[in-house]
Design a protein around this motif. Structure first.
Motif, PDB file in Angstrom:
ATOM      1  N   LEU A  35       0.811  -1.213   0.000  1.00 44.90           N
ATOM      2  CA  LEU A  35       0.000   0.000   0.000  1.00 44.90           C
ATOM      3  C   LEU A  35       0.847   1.268   0.000  1.00 44.90           C
ATOM      4  O   LEU A  35       1.878   1.346   0.678  1.00 44.90           O
ATOM      5  CB  LEU A  35      -0.911   0.033   1.225  1.00 44.90           C
ATOM      6  N   TRP A  36       0.360   2.247  -0.734  1.00 45.93           N
ATOM      7  CA  TRP A  36       0.965   3.565  -0.810  1.00 45.93           C
ATOM      8  C   TRP A  36      -0.166   4.554  -1.023  1.00 45.93           C
ATOM      9  O   TRP A  36      -1.138   4.261  -1.731  1.00 45.93           O
ATOM     10  CB  TRP A  36       1.948   3.594  -1.982  1.00 45.93           C
ATOM     11  N   ARG A  37      -0.086   5.714  -0.370  1.00 42.46           N
ATOM     12  CA  ARG A  37      -1.105   6.754  -0.564  1.00 42.46           C
ATOM     13  C   ARG A  37      -0.434   7.997  -1.119  1.00 42.46           C
ATOM     14  O   ARG A  37       0.550   8.485  -0.562  1.00 42.46           O
ATOM     15  CB  ARG A  37      -1.812   7.075   0.750  1.00 42.46           C
ATOM     16  N   ASP A  38      -0.981   8.507  -2.206  1.00 42.28           N
ATOM     17  CA  ASP A  38      -0.375   9.680  -2.838  1.00 42.28           C
ATOM     18  C   ASP A  38      -0.840  10.965  -2.157  1.00 42.28           C
ATOM     19  O   ASP A  38      -1.664  10.938  -1.236  1.00 42.28           O
ATOM     20  CB  ASP A  38      -0.638   9.696  -4.347  1.00 42.28           C
ATOM     21  N   GLY A  39      -0.318  12.080  -2.619  1.00 38.77           N
ATOM     22  CA  GLY A  39      -0.625  13.379  -2.038  1.00 38.77           C
ATOM     23  C   GLY A  39      -2.079  13.789  -2.162  1.00 38.77           C
ATOM     24  O   GLY A  39      -2.547  14.647  -1.414  1.00 38.77           O
ATOM     25  N   ASP A  40      -2.812  13.188  -3.080  1.00 43.72           N
ATOM     26  CA  ASP A  40      -4.233  13.482  -3.244  1.00 43.72           C
ATOM     27  C   ASP A  40      -5.116  12.588  -2.378  1.00 43.72           C
ATOM     28  O   ASP A  40      -6.340  12.689  -2.427  1.00 43.72           O
ATOM     29  CB  ASP A  40      -4.641  13.316  -4.714  1.00 43.72           C
ATOM     30  N   GLY A  41      -4.498  11.669  -1.625  1.00 49.54           N
ATOM     31  CA  GLY A  41      -5.253  10.775  -0.753  1.00 49.54           C
ATOM     32  C   GLY A  41      -5.663   9.464  -1.402  1.00 49.54           C
ATOM     33  O   GLY A  41      -6.319   8.640  -0.767  1.00 49.54           O
ATOM     34  N   GLN A  42      -5.295   9.244  -2.656  1.00 54.04           N
ATOM     35  CA  GLN A  42      -5.632   7.995  -3.342  1.00 54.04           C
ATOM     36  C   GLN A  42      -4.685   6.892  -2.874  1.00 54.04           C
ATOM     37  O   GLN A  42      -3.484   7.065  -2.835  1.00 54.04           O
ATOM     38  CB  GLN A  42      -5.515   8.154  -4.861  1.00 54.04           C
TER      39      GLN A  42
END
Length: 181
Positions: A70-77
């Motif tokens: 899992l990884w979450r980007d700066g936009d919250g996705q």
């Protein structure tokens, strides 16, 4: 080799907890730059259950394996990331649930629903969100992902914070307010 869950947090020393937290060999998700993008057809519900294409994933080992990607980007996705592809995953609230807490030697250690152990501190802050009527507490996990504290873990942490003048807790030298900003 079968998976052996870690022992109860309350029975471990801080050294043991730190060793368990470091021992998990996680893939270098933050170093991968996949070029293909897809939809995983997966969802993590607010209560921590995982689904694929509408059916619940009930094997803890599968959830543990997926959670390591899992990884979450700066936009919250949220994304499941491999070297070749990243797949979007729907997350209703937080990717993880903090299910237990122990305070030892100036540190707060949390067990997650994936049996990960996270020690709160500057790299893993405790975050208060919501408002005075509906507060929610989160713990930064890794690669932008977070764990929401379940009810009993929340209550344990609030009990510790009530001993302070400002409803805060300290872990590994960092102070965290439990009052939503």
């Amino acid at each position: 080799m079968p998976y052996e869950p870690p022992p109860d947090l309350a029975t471990l020393s801080l050294e043991d907890i730190a060793a368990l937290a470091q021992a998990r060999d996680l893939p270098p998700v933050d170093q991968w730059r996949p070029t293909q993008v897809a939809d995983s057809l997966m969802q993590i519900t607010a209560d921590g259950r995982w689904f694929h294409d509408g059916g619940e994933i009930t094997r803890p080992a599968m959830i543990r394996a997926f959670s390591s990607l899992l990884w979450r980007d700066g936009d919250g996705q949220h994304w499941l990331v491999t070297p070749q592809e990243k797949q979007a995953i729907a997350v209703d609230d937080a990717a993880f649930i903090a299910t237990d807490l122990v305070q030892q030697d100036g540190a707060l250690a949390f067990r997650l629903n994936t049996d990960d152990i996270i020690v709160a501190g500057p790299d893993h802050p405790i975050i208060a969100r919501g408002d005075a009527d509906t507060p929610a507490l989160y713990l930064a996990v890794r690669h932008g992902t977070e764990a929401r504290l379940n009810r009993s873990t929340y209550a344990q942490l609030v009990e510790l914070a009530l001993a302070s003048d400002d409803l805060s807790v300290i872990s590994t030298g960092a102070r965290f307010s439990l009052v939503p900003a």
